[in-house]
Design a protein around this motif. Structure first.
Motif, PDB file in Angstrom:
ATOM      1  N   THR A   5     -29.866  42.779 -25.504  1.00  0.00           N
ATOM      2  CA  THR A   5     -28.487  42.327 -25.641  1.00  0.00           C
ATOM      3  C   THR A   5     -27.529  43.325 -24.997  1.00  0.00           C
ATOM      4  O   THR A   5     -26.619  42.970 -24.264  1.00  0.00           O
ATOM      5  CB  THR A   5     -28.131  42.169 -27.135  1.00  0.00           C
ATOM      6  OG1 THR A   5     -29.225  41.553 -27.788  1.00  0.00           O
ATOM      7  CG2 THR A   5     -26.888  41.337 -27.293  1.00  0.00           C
ATOM      8  N   ARG A   8     -27.687  43.245 -21.276  1.00  0.00           N
ATOM      9  CA  ARG A   8     -26.979  42.113 -20.711  1.00  0.00           C
ATOM     10  C   ARG A   8     -25.473  42.357 -20.730  1.00  0.00           C
ATOM     11  O   ARG A   8     -24.780  42.053 -19.780  1.00  0.00           O
ATOM     12  CB  ARG A   8     -27.339  40.832 -21.482  1.00  0.00           C
ATOM     13  CG  ARG A   8     -27.342  39.604 -20.593  1.00  0.00           C
ATOM     14  CD  ARG A   8     -27.825  38.364 -21.338  1.00  0.00           C
ATOM     15  NE  ARG A   8     -29.109  38.554 -21.982  1.00  0.00           N
ATOM     16  CZ  ARG A   8     -29.335  38.265 -23.271  1.00  0.00           C
ATOM     17  NH1 ARG A   8     -28.375  37.774 -24.019  1.00  0.00           N
ATOM     18  NH2 ARG A   8     -30.516  38.453 -23.790  1.00  0.00           N
ATOM     19  N   THR A  11     -24.603  44.759 -17.998  1.00  0.00           N
ATOM     20  CA  THR A  11     -24.664  44.089 -16.696  1.00  0.00           C
ATOM     21  C   THR A  11     -23.435  43.211 -16.488  1.00  0.00           C
ATOM     22  O   THR A  11     -22.842  43.197 -15.402  1.00  0.00           O
ATOM     23  CB  THR A  11     -25.944  43.239 -16.603  1.00  0.00           C
ATOM     24  OG1 THR A  11     -27.057  44.083 -16.903  1.00  0.00           O
ATOM     25  CG2 THR A  11     -26.123  42.665 -15.213  1.00  0.00           C
ATOM     26  N   THR A  12     -23.041  42.487 -17.537  1.00  0.00           N
ATOM     27  CA  THR A  12     -21.854  41.641 -17.440  1.00  0.00           C
ATOM     28  C   THR A  12     -20.626  42.476 -17.107  1.00  0.00           C
ATOM     29  O   THR A  12     -19.831  42.124 -16.229  1.00  0.00           O
ATOM     30  CB  THR A  12     -21.620  40.896 -18.770  1.00  0.00           C
ATOM     31  OG1 THR A  12     -22.815  40.227 -19.122  1.00  0.00           O
ATOM     32  CG2 THR A  12     -20.477  39.904 -18.641  1.00  0.00           C
TER      33      THR A  12
END
Lengths: 115, 235
Positions: A5, A8, A11-12
């Protein structure tokens, strides 16, 4: 440990940061002021300028400025081949090249955590 | 339209350019060795993106007076987001890319520009941020004010670097007092613009990922961030 999580989310965030940089260099750059910046304003003080903003007559620091050694390179002056209206393309290229150079260097320099 | 933003070749004597080139090279070698402890799997990509962002924002000249504009240098953004050692390398990379790819900033003038913006600017900003750090960590307003002041002084001190180089080996007959007054005056105005852009940038990053803000490291972290920090703490 780093959870999927969190990965991610990171990365976002990084992708968002990159998109902002690309929008600024690729889009907002069309609205940038074409007037000389602070340094150029100082170095041009004392000279009359021609239509291109180059010193025409008078005595100013910019009289001593030499042409850039790479003035004929493909992206010189943030244009593609000197073309009008290409500053955004040059900007996008610049962001990606800068990211590759900086990201690559910092990735090589980084501290490796013992596994 | 002229988008040239940095010192051309020939504005200072070759000897002056050489001396500052050597200073810049030594500084970057020290920065590279010191930067390692601030770079890990998470902060290295962040530093790459911050560098690309500074490149982008440097392209945006904003008007400061009729016929004169200014653009971001980025010293405070990098100092606050990735720290002074990594940050000075970020700015140096931007300057090198601009000079080599976009013919912006003379090749022999790279040393003078790197000293002014990558070292004088970044470390001034970091010094200001350290002095105000307690304030910056306490509230969002404190962080934004810190970013603004650090950015403003970063621009003014970087501009003084040029005045110093002009005093040491400047070409031309323009008096040093005139150069000093014009540089500081114009760059104070530019610094206000840089302060606003810097505060907006730092504010946006701190609102989404405070753990990625160098200046805020180790302060009131959320629980999950604390876990990561322990794991990633320098040994």
């Amino acid at each position: 440990m780093t959870s999927p999580t969190r990965d991610r989310r990171a990365t976002t965030f990084f992708l968002g940061f990159l998109v902002v940089a690309l929008l600024v260099a690729g889009g907002l750059s069309y609205f940038a002021s074409g007037d000389p910046d602070g340094l150029d304003t100082v170095t041009l003080t004392g000279c009359q300028l021609d239509d291109e903003g180059e010193p025409l007559s008078g005595s100013c620091i910019a009289n001593s400025a030499e042409d850039h050694a790479l003035a004929d390179s493909p992206f010189a002056d943030y244009a593609v081949g000197g073309g009008e209206g290409t500053v955004g393309i040059a900007g996008v290229v610049g962001v990606l090249v800068t990211l590759a150079v900086a990201g690559g260097l910092f990735w090589v320099l980084r501290r490796r955590d013992p596994q | 339209m002229a988008l040239a933003m940095h010192m051309s070749d020939g504005l200072v004597s070759p000897q002056t350019a050489l001396v500052f080139g050597v200073i810049a090279a030594i500084g970057l070698a020290i920065a590279a060795s010191r930067a390692r402890s601030d770079l890990d799997d998470r902060t290295a990509p962040m530093a790459g993106l911050v560098t690309a962002f500074v490149f982008a924002v440097q392209m945006i000249n904003f008007p400061i007076l009729p016929g004169a504009s200014g653009h971001l240098l980025g010293g405070a953004i990098v100092a606050i987001l990735v720290g002074p050692w990594v940050g000075s390398i970020c700015i140096a990379i931007v300057l090198v890319v601009q000079a080599l790819l976009f013919a912006d900033g003379g090749l022999t003038a790279l040393g003078t520009s790197i000293v002014n913006m990558a070292f004088l600017g970044v470390f001034t900003a970091y010094g200001v941020a350290l002095v105000l750090r307690r304030f910056a960590r306490r509230s969002r307003a404190g962080l934004l004010v810190t970013a603004f002041v650090a950015a403003l002084l970063n621009v003014v001190v970087a501009s003084l670097g040029f005045v110093l180089q002009y005093a040491v080996g400047g070409a031309g007959e323009v008096g040093l007092g005139t150069v000093f007054a014009l540089m500081v005056g114009l760059h104070t105005l530019i610094g206000v613009g840089e302060g606003v852009i810097t505060a907006a940038t730092i504010g946006a990053v701190a609102a989404t990922r405070p753990d990625l803000v160098y200046l805020l490291r180790g302060s009131r972290p959320p629980v999950e961030v604390r876990g990561r920090r322990t794991e990633g703490a320098p040994s």
